[in-house]
Design a protein around this motif. Structure first.
Motif, PDB file in Angstrom:
ATOM      1  N   ASN A  18       0.856  -1.173   0.000  1.00 57.51           N
ATOM      2  CA  ASN A  18       0.000   0.000   0.000  1.00 57.51           C
ATOM      3  C   ASN A  18       0.900   1.234   0.000  1.00 57.51           C
ATOM      4  O   ASN A  18       1.626   1.485   0.959  1.00 57.51           O
ATOM      5  CB  ASN A  18      -0.909   0.000   1.235  1.00 57.51           C
ATOM      6  CG  ASN A  18      -1.752  -1.263   1.302  1.00 57.51           C
ATOM      7  OD1 ASN A  18      -2.395  -1.637   0.328  1.00 57.51           O
ATOM      8  ND2 ASN A  18      -1.725  -1.935   2.448  1.00 57.51           N
ATOM      9  N   LEU A  19       0.869   1.980  -1.093  1.00 59.28           N
ATOM     10  CA  LEU A  19       1.810   3.080  -1.278  1.00 59.28           C
ATOM     11  C   LEU A  19       1.319   4.375  -0.648  1.00 59.28           C
ATOM     12  O   LEU A  19       0.126   4.572  -0.406  1.00 59.28           O
ATOM     13  CB  LEU A  19       2.065   3.293  -2.771  1.00 59.28           C
ATOM     14  CG  LEU A  19       2.587   2.086  -3.552  1.00 59.28           C
ATOM     15  CD1 LEU A  19       2.917   2.494  -4.993  1.00 59.28           C
ATOM     16  CD2 LEU A  19       3.807   1.472  -2.885  1.00 59.28           C
ATOM     17  N   THR A  20       2.274   5.261  -0.414  1.00 57.57           N
ATOM     18  CA  THR A  20       1.959   6.575   0.144  1.00 57.57           C
ATOM     19  C   THR A  20       1.381   7.509  -0.910  1.00 57.57           C
ATOM     20  O   THR A  20       0.781   8.527  -0.577  1.00 57.57           O
ATOM     21  CB  THR A  20       3.227   7.224   0.712  1.00 57.57           C
ATOM     22  OG1 THR A  20       4.210   7.333  -0.335  1.00 57.57           O
ATOM     23  CG2 THR A  20       3.819   6.374   1.832  1.00 57.57           C
ATOM     24  N   ASP A  54      -1.032   9.079  -3.577  1.00 57.60           N
ATOM     25  CA  ASP A  54      -2.449   9.120  -3.919  1.00 57.60           C
ATOM     26  C   ASP A  54      -2.559   9.275  -5.430  1.00 57.60           C
ATOM     27  O   ASP A  54      -2.012  10.224  -6.007  1.00 57.60           O
ATOM     28  CB  ASP A  54      -3.127  10.297  -3.216  1.00 57.60           C
ATOM     29  CG  ASP A  54      -4.598  10.405  -3.579  1.00 57.60           C
ATOM     30  OD1 ASP A  54      -4.901  11.111  -4.567  1.00 57.60           O
ATOM     31  OD2 ASP A  54      -5.425   9.785  -2.901  1.00 57.60           O
ATOM     32  N   ASP A  92       5.526  14.736   2.595  1.00 50.49           N
ATOM     33  CA  ASP A  92       5.106  15.281   3.877  1.00 50.49           C
ATOM     34  C   ASP A  92       6.368  15.504   4.703  1.00 50.49           C
ATOM     35  O   ASP A  92       7.046  14.542   5.070  1.00 50.49           O
ATOM     36  CB  ASP A  92       4.165  14.304   4.586  1.00 50.49           C
ATOM     37  CG  ASP A  92       3.644  14.825   5.910  1.00 50.49           C
ATOM     38  OD1 ASP A  92       4.288  15.712   6.506  1.00 50.49           O
ATOM     39  OD2 ASP A  92       2.599  14.336   6.375  1.00 50.49           O
ATOM     40  N   THR A 149       6.739  13.462   8.106  1.00 49.99           N
ATOM     41  CA  THR A 149       6.745  11.998   8.195  1.00 49.99           C
ATOM     42  C   THR A 149       7.689  11.345   7.202  1.00 49.99           C
ATOM     43  O   THR A 149       8.159  10.235   7.432  1.00 49.99           O
ATOM     44  CB  THR A 149       5.329  11.442   7.946  1.00 49.99           C
ATOM     45  OG1 THR A 149       4.921  11.757   6.603  1.00 49.99           O
ATOM     46  CG2 THR A 149       4.327  12.025   8.941  1.00 49.99           C
ATOM     47  N   ARG A 208       6.585  10.681   4.093  1.00 54.55           N
ATOM     48  CA  ARG A 208       5.710  10.029   3.118  1.00 54.55           C
ATOM     49  C   ARG A 208       5.806  10.743   1.764  1.00 54.55           C
ATOM     50  O   ARG A 208       5.546  11.931   1.669  1.00 54.55           O
ATOM     51  CB  ARG A 208       4.251  10.028   3.584  1.00 54.55           C
ATOM     52  CG  ARG A 208       3.987   9.218   4.828  1.00 54.55           C
ATOM     53  CD  ARG A 208       2.546   9.355   5.321  1.00 54.55           C
ATOM     54  NE  ARG A 208       1.608   8.755   4.380  1.00 54.55           N
ATOM     55  CZ  ARG A 208       0.752   9.454   3.649  1.00 54.55           C
ATOM     56  NH1 ARG A 208       0.716  10.769   3.730  1.00 54.55           N
ATOM     57  NH2 ARG A 208      -0.087   8.841   2.847  1.00 54.55           N
ATOM     58  N   ASN A 225       3.642   2.515   2.448  1.00 57.53           N
ATOM     59  CA  ASN A 225       3.016   2.944   3.683  1.00 57.53           C
ATOM     60  C   ASN A 225       2.711   1.766   4.599  1.00 57.53           C
ATOM     61  O   ASN A 225       2.837   1.862   5.815  1.00 57.53           O
ATOM     62  CB  ASN A 225       1.723   3.700   3.378  1.00 57.53           C
ATOM     63  CG  ASN A 225       1.169   4.453   4.562  1.00 57.53           C
ATOM     64  OD1 ASN A 225       1.893   5.173   5.233  1.00 57.53           O
ATOM     65  ND2 ASN A 225      -0.120   4.272   4.824  1.00 57.53           N
ATOM     66  N   SER A 226       2.297   0.634   3.989  1.00 56.18           N
ATOM     67  CA  SER A 226       1.982  -0.552   4.781  1.00 56.18           C
ATOM     68  C   SER A 226       1.969  -1.764   3.867  1.00 56.18           C
ATOM     69  O   SER A 226       1.972  -1.650   2.625  1.00 56.18           O
ATOM     70  CB  SER A 226       0.611  -0.412   5.480  1.00 56.18           C
ATOM     71  OG  SER A 226      -0.419  -0.287   4.529  1.00 56.18           O
TER      72      SER A 226
END
Length: 298
Positions: A50-52, A54, A90, A93, A95, A293-294
């Motif tokens: 799951n990517l950061t 969008d 960001d 963070t 990201r 991201n996860s």
């Protein structure tokens, strides 16, 4: 060969993407016939990244980049450009929010998508490094927060065009650090480098600097990530390119040291620039950028 990925993110996360094979214990009789087969592990499909990024925002960045570069080329100002790149993060963070790029072949002017150029192409970025130069000078003690005004005097070296800012000589009699950044003074940065190198200078004579001037300035830049790999979870990142410190006769390239101070010598990647600017934006924290991201199993 059951590899999932051979490059970039898929290669970096191969161990979680490929899943696990099933395991079965088989008992064979004397006649090579299977007597029984017992499943020990039914196997597991690979996980998902799951990517950061969008996707909607990514598309907007790509369109803005393409429109801007196309406009520049149409105006005849981009014929010698290697391309255009954009990356957003960001700053609190690390990201990565979007990453886009277009590479131009300067011979054929053909354009290719090149988002990875953000991490594997390096550029002389110019005045953007001046914030790091000022902060390095503050750490070095050649200026202080309360005492940082310098005469805005050009530097004259033998056999070299006058080393000055873009604006006309004499525009400013002196500048403090904030004003120097506001008007993008090359002169201010070069005098900082000279002070860090314990200079011996008089106009039209050879300049003497300490032999460690390059390593000193690069050390300050490195604190912000300039000239170092960021550690992003994307294989293929390069560290940039450092210019020579000495000529073929072993003489210190003092003019190049001055060029380094205002961003006109070493090459940096865009991801390094992003990390550097983010450290300023978040009050001094150097964040490691990341794209994953996860990891999920569904």
């Amino acid at each position: 060969n059951d590899r999932v990925g051979t490059s970039y993110l898929e290669k970096a996360y191969e161990n979680v993407l490929k899943g696990s094979k099933s395991q079965t214990q088989v008992e064979i009789g004397n006649n090579n016939q299977i007597i029984q087969s017992v499943s020990k592990f039914k196997g597991q499909q690979g996980a998902n990244l799951n990517l950061t990024i969008d996707s909607d925002y990514q598309k907007k960045v790509e369109k803005s980049l393409s429109d801007t570069f196309s406009s520049i080329r149409s105006a005849g100002a981009g014929s010698l450009s290697d391309g255009a790149y954009a990356v957003a993060m960001d700053p609190n963070t690390g990201r990565i929010l979007a990453m886009a790029g277009q590479h131009q072949d300067v011979q054929t002017h053909k354009i290719e998508d090149d988002a990875l150029g953000v991490i594997n192409r390096a550029f002389v970025v110019g005045s953007a490094v001046k914030g790091a130069t000022v902060l390095g000078a503050l750490q070095d003690g050649v200026i202080t927060v309360n005492s940082n005004t310098q005469a805005d005097t050009p530097i004259y070296l033998p056999g070299t065009p006058v080393k000055k800012s873009v604006y006309p000589v004499g525009t400013f009699s002196s500048l403090d650090a904030a004003s120097a950044l506001e008007v993008s003074s090359n002169i201010y940065m070069m005098w900082l480098a000279m002070k860090e190198g314990h200079y011996a200078y008089s106009p039209n004579n050879y300049l003497k600097l300490n032999s460690d001037i390059f390593s000193k300035m690069r050390g300050y830049f490195n604190q912000f990530g300039l000239g170092l790999k960021t550690g992003i979870d994307l294989p293929g990142e390069i560290a940039g390119l450092e210019g020579n410190t000495h000529d073929s006769s072993g003489n210190l390239l003092v003019g190049s040291a001055l060029d380094l101070s205002y961003g006109n010598y070493d090459n940096y990647t865009l991801i390094q620039m992003l990390q550097y600017i983010s450290a300023i934006a978040n009050n001094g924290y150097r964040m490691k950028p990341f794209l994953v991201n996860s990891i999920s199993q569904t």
